[in-house]
Design a protein around this motif. Structure first.
Motif, PDB file in Angstrom:
ATOM      1  N   GLN A 187     -14.860  -9.891   8.206  1.00  0.00           N
ATOM      2  CA  GLN A 187     -14.598  -9.624   9.622  1.00  0.00           C
ATOM      3  C   GLN A 187     -15.864  -9.085  10.291  1.00  0.00           C
ATOM      4  O   GLN A 187     -16.224  -9.502  11.377  1.00  0.00           O
ATOM      5  N   ALA A 217       2.526  -4.705   3.172  1.00  0.00           N
ATOM      6  CA  ALA A 217       1.603  -5.398   4.089  1.00  0.00           C
ATOM      7  C   ALA A 217       1.856  -6.901   4.095  1.00  0.00           C
ATOM      8  O   ALA A 217       1.713  -7.562   5.127  1.00  0.00           O
ATOM      9  N   PHE A 239       0.887  -1.170   0.000  1.00  0.00           N
ATOM     10  CA  PHE A 239       0.000   0.000   0.000  1.00  0.00           C
ATOM     11  C   PHE A 239       0.919   1.213   0.000  1.00  0.00           C
ATOM     12  O   PHE A 239       1.492   1.549   1.039  1.00  0.00           O
ATOM     13  N   HIS A 249      -8.443 -14.158  16.853  1.00  0.00           N
ATOM     14  CA  HIS A 249      -7.606 -13.720  17.978  1.00  0.00           C
ATOM     15  C   HIS A 249      -7.824 -14.569  19.229  1.00  0.00           C
ATOM     16  O   HIS A 249      -7.032 -14.500  20.164  1.00  0.00           O
ATOM     17  N   PHE A 254       4.243   1.082   1.954  1.00  0.00           N
ATOM     18  CA  PHE A 254       4.116   0.110   3.049  1.00  0.00           C
ATOM     19  C   PHE A 254       3.909  -1.297   2.500  1.00  0.00           C
ATOM     20  O   PHE A 254       3.045  -1.535   1.659  1.00  0.00           O
ATOM     21  N   GLU A 269     -12.240 -13.798  11.679  1.00  0.00           N
ATOM     22  CA  GLU A 269     -12.706 -13.573  13.061  1.00  0.00           C
ATOM     23  C   GLU A 269     -14.149 -14.019  13.293  1.00  0.00           C
ATOM     24  O   GLU A 269     -15.010 -13.223  13.667  1.00  0.00           O
ATOM     25  N   PRO A 292      -0.439 -10.474  15.531  1.00  0.00           N
ATOM     26  CA  PRO A 292      -0.879  -9.202  16.110  1.00  0.00           C
ATOM     27  C   PRO A 292      -1.684  -8.350  15.129  1.00  0.00           C
ATOM     28  O   PRO A 292      -1.664  -8.604  13.923  1.00  0.00           O
ATOM     29  N   ASN A 293      -2.369  -7.338  15.637  1.00  0.00           N
ATOM     30  CA  ASN A 293      -3.103  -6.392  14.798  1.00  0.00           C
ATOM     31  C   ASN A 293      -2.153  -5.816  13.757  1.00  0.00           C
ATOM     32  O   ASN A 293      -1.023  -5.445  14.082  1.00  0.00           O
ATOM     33  N   GLY A 294      -2.624  -5.758  12.511  1.00  0.00           N
ATOM     34  CA  GLY A 294      -1.814  -5.165  11.461  1.00  0.00           C
ATOM     35  C   GLY A 294      -0.800  -6.108  10.846  1.00  0.00           C
ATOM     36  O   GLY A 294      -0.011  -5.710   9.991  1.00  0.00           O
ATOM     37  N   ALA A 295      -0.819  -7.392  11.245  1.00  0.00           N
ATOM     38  CA  ALA A 295       0.163  -8.359  10.734  1.00  0.00           C
ATOM     39  C   ALA A 295      -0.016  -8.645   9.251  1.00  0.00           C
ATOM     40  O   ALA A 295       0.910  -9.095   8.577  1.00  0.00           O
ATOM     41  N   GLY A 296      -1.247  -8.416   8.748  1.00  0.00           N
ATOM     42  CA  GLY A 296      -1.499  -8.680   7.326  1.00  0.00           C
ATOM     43  C   GLY A 296      -2.512  -9.792   7.083  1.00  0.00           C
ATOM     44  O   GLY A 296      -2.694 -10.233   5.950  1.00  0.00           O
ATOM     45  N   LYS A 297      -3.218 -10.219   8.144  1.00  0.00           N
ATOM     46  CA  LYS A 297      -4.133 -11.370   8.041  1.00  0.00           C
ATOM     47  C   LYS A 297      -5.301 -11.070   7.088  1.00  0.00           C
ATOM     48  O   LYS A 297      -5.593 -11.854   6.184  1.00  0.00           O
ATOM     49  N   THR A 298      -5.979  -9.952   7.321  1.00  0.00           N
ATOM     50  CA  THR A 298      -7.109  -9.607   6.450  1.00  0.00           C
ATOM     51  C   THR A 298      -6.622  -9.274   5.041  1.00  0.00           C
ATOM     52  O   THR A 298      -7.277  -9.636   4.052  1.00  0.00           O
ATOM     53  N   THR A 299      -5.457  -8.654   4.941  1.00  0.00           N
ATOM     54  CA  THR A 299      -4.877  -8.365   3.621  1.00  0.00           C
ATOM     55  C   THR A 299      -4.668  -9.655   2.830  1.00  0.00           C
ATOM     56  O   THR A 299      -4.893  -9.692   1.617  1.00  0.00           O
TER      57      THR A 299
HETATM   58  N1  LIG Z   1      -6.307  -0.439   1.883  1.00  0.00           N
HETATM   59  C1  LIG Z   1      -5.251  -0.188   2.656  1.00  0.00           C
HETATM   60  N2  LIG Z   1      -4.496   0.912   2.475  1.00  0.00           N
HETATM   61  C2  LIG Z   1      -3.419   1.168   3.239  1.00  0.00           C
HETATM   62  N3  LIG Z   1      -2.998   0.372   4.241  1.00  0.00           N
HETATM   63  C3  LIG Z   1      -3.709  -0.738   4.467  1.00  0.00           C
HETATM   64  C4  LIG Z   1      -4.875  -1.082   3.703  1.00  0.00           C
HETATM   65  N4  LIG Z   1      -5.359  -2.276   4.175  1.00  0.00           N
HETATM   66  C5  LIG Z   1      -4.566  -2.625   5.189  1.00  0.00           C
HETATM   67  N5  LIG Z   1      -3.562  -1.726   5.356  1.00  0.00           N
HETATM   68  C6  LIG Z   1      -2.495  -1.812   6.350  1.00  0.00           C
HETATM   69  O1  LIG Z   1      -1.858  -3.067   6.196  1.00  0.00           O
HETATM   70  C7  LIG Z   1      -1.524  -3.615   7.470  1.00  0.00           C
HETATM   71  C8  LIG Z   1      -2.160  -4.971   7.614  1.00  0.00           C
HETATM   72  O2  LIG Z   1      -3.566  -4.789   7.788  1.00  0.00           O
HETATM   73  P1  LIG Z   1      -4.554  -6.014   7.974  1.00  0.00           P
HETATM   74  O3  LIG Z   1      -5.923  -5.453   7.982  1.00  0.00           O
HETATM   75  O4  LIG Z   1      -4.238  -7.048   6.965  1.00  0.00           O
HETATM   76  O5  LIG Z   1      -4.146  -6.529   9.419  1.00  0.00           O
HETATM   77  P2  LIG Z   1      -4.751  -7.719  10.291  1.00  0.00           P
HETATM   78  O6  LIG Z   1      -3.628  -8.672  10.541  1.00  0.00           O
HETATM   79  O7  LIG Z   1      -5.996  -8.236   9.660  1.00  0.00           O
HETATM   80  O8  LIG Z   1      -5.081  -6.963  11.660  1.00  0.00           O
HETATM   81  P3  LIG Z   1      -6.331  -7.110  12.691  1.00  0.00           P
HETATM   82  O9  LIG Z   1      -5.954  -8.240  13.593  1.00  0.00           O
HETATM   83  O10 LIG Z   1      -6.317  -5.790  13.404  1.00  0.00           O
HETATM   84  O11 LIG Z   1      -7.592  -7.343  11.897  1.00  0.00           O
HETATM   85  C9  LIG Z   1      -1.965  -2.597   8.515  1.00  0.00           C
HETATM   86  O12 LIG Z   1      -0.866  -1.793   8.861  1.00  0.00           O
HETATM   87  C10 LIG Z   1      -3.016  -1.786   7.776  1.00  0.00           C
HETATM   88  O13 LIG Z   1      -3.092  -0.471   8.277  1.00  0.00           O
END
Ligand SMILES: Nc1ncnc2c1ncn2[C@@H]1O[C@H](COP(=O)(O)OP(=O)(O)OP(=O)(O)O)[C@@H](O)[C@H]1O
Ligand SMILES: [Mg+2]
Length: 236
Positions: free
Chosen positions: A86, A18, A13, A194, A16, A162, A37-44
């Motif tokens: 989610q 991800a 992104f 989680h 960054f 989740e 952890p939060n932000g690890a990239g799971k949803t991505t």
């Molecule tokens: N569309 C986007 N644009 C910019 N940054 C993004 C976008 N989607 C996700 N990110 C960033 O990518 C990183 C991974 O986000 P992601 O949602 O995959 O985390 P996660 O592991 O699912 O976290 P959580 O446990 O909080 O759901 C985070 O830093 C998030 O801010």
């Protein structure tokens, strides 16, 4: 045999990263948890698998061979990859039965649709709520309905983001049973969660993500004993 292969997947992104050259393979018949952890990239990761986010590089394969990487969201869904988001995204103004019918997908033959809806009502335990509006359901019931909508399409790969967030202990127990019942030799389930007790109960293996990379892969007992996993995630 692998049901789903993630091969050196990188998602950016802007500046960054991800997902950073992430590789993982989920076997047919397996329930895999992706934790971290939060932000690890799971949803991505789920966004990339389902075609919502395009990777910068790397490949996503269904069943070792079918390349999903550049397909549209609709084509990926038609190939048999279905996802629970989610946040529950059921249609509140439609009944449970109507939501499940939509979950079957437009390609489902009419004569099969009623049978699939009935089977899914049984599997999810929502028979008594079949004619209730989805918007009137309790939070746990909405989660099960959304899992049911995924199930109604008879997917080869089920992605759950989740599924027990915000559920009571009893609802979590029920969800553990439900996911156990979804297991099939020709199906892979990838679940993000989680709640570590839930993960331990449902998953064959866990992949621990941290900053878009795999920190650990193996059994939950191994993850609990891994010094790096404790440092960045479980010890917090
Ligand atoms: N569309 C986007 N644009 C910019 N940054 C993004 C976008 N989607 C996700 N990110 C960033 O990518 C990183 C991974 O986000 P992601 O949602 O995959 O985390 P996660 O592991 O699912 O976290 P959580 O446990 O909080 O759901 C985070 O830093 C998030 O801010
Ligand atoms: Mg997430």
């Amino acid at each position: 045999m692998s049901a789903l292969v993630i091969d050196s997947l990188t998602v950016v992104f802007g500046a960054f990263q991800a997902l950073d050259s992430l590789s993982l393979a989920v076997d047919s018949g397996e329930v895999r948890a992706v934790i971290g952890p939060n932000g690890a990239g799971k949803t991505t990761l789920l966004d990339a698998i389902t075609g919502i986010t395009r990777p910068k590089s790397g490949r996503i394969l269904l069943g070792d061979t079918q390349d999903l990487t550049t397909l549209s969201e609709a084509r990926i869904a038609r190939a048999g990859v279905r996802r629970k988001f989610q946040k529950p995204s059921v249609f509140p103004a439609l009944t449970v039965r109507e939501n499940l019918s939509l979950g079957c997908g437009p390609e489902c033959p009419a004569r099969e649709r009623a049978a699939r809806v009935a089977a899914t009502l049984t599997e999810t335990g929502l028979e008594a709520r079949a004619d209730a509006l989805a918007g009137s359901l309790a939070h746990g019931e909405k989660q099960w309905l959304e899992i049911g909508m995924v199930l109604a399409s008879e997917p080869r790969v089920i992605l759950l983001d989740e599924p027990v967030a915000g559920l009571s202990d009893a609802e979590t127990e029920r969800t553990i049973e439900l996911i156990g019942a979804l297991r099939r030799p020709d199906r892979a389930i990838l679940v993000i969660e989680h709640d570590m007790a839930f993960v331990e109960a449902v998953a064959d293996r866990v992949t621990v993500l941290h900053e878009g990379r795999t920190l650990f892969e193996g059994g939950m007992a191994g993850a609990r004993a891994d010094a790096r996993v404790i440092e960045v995630f479980l010890g917090r």
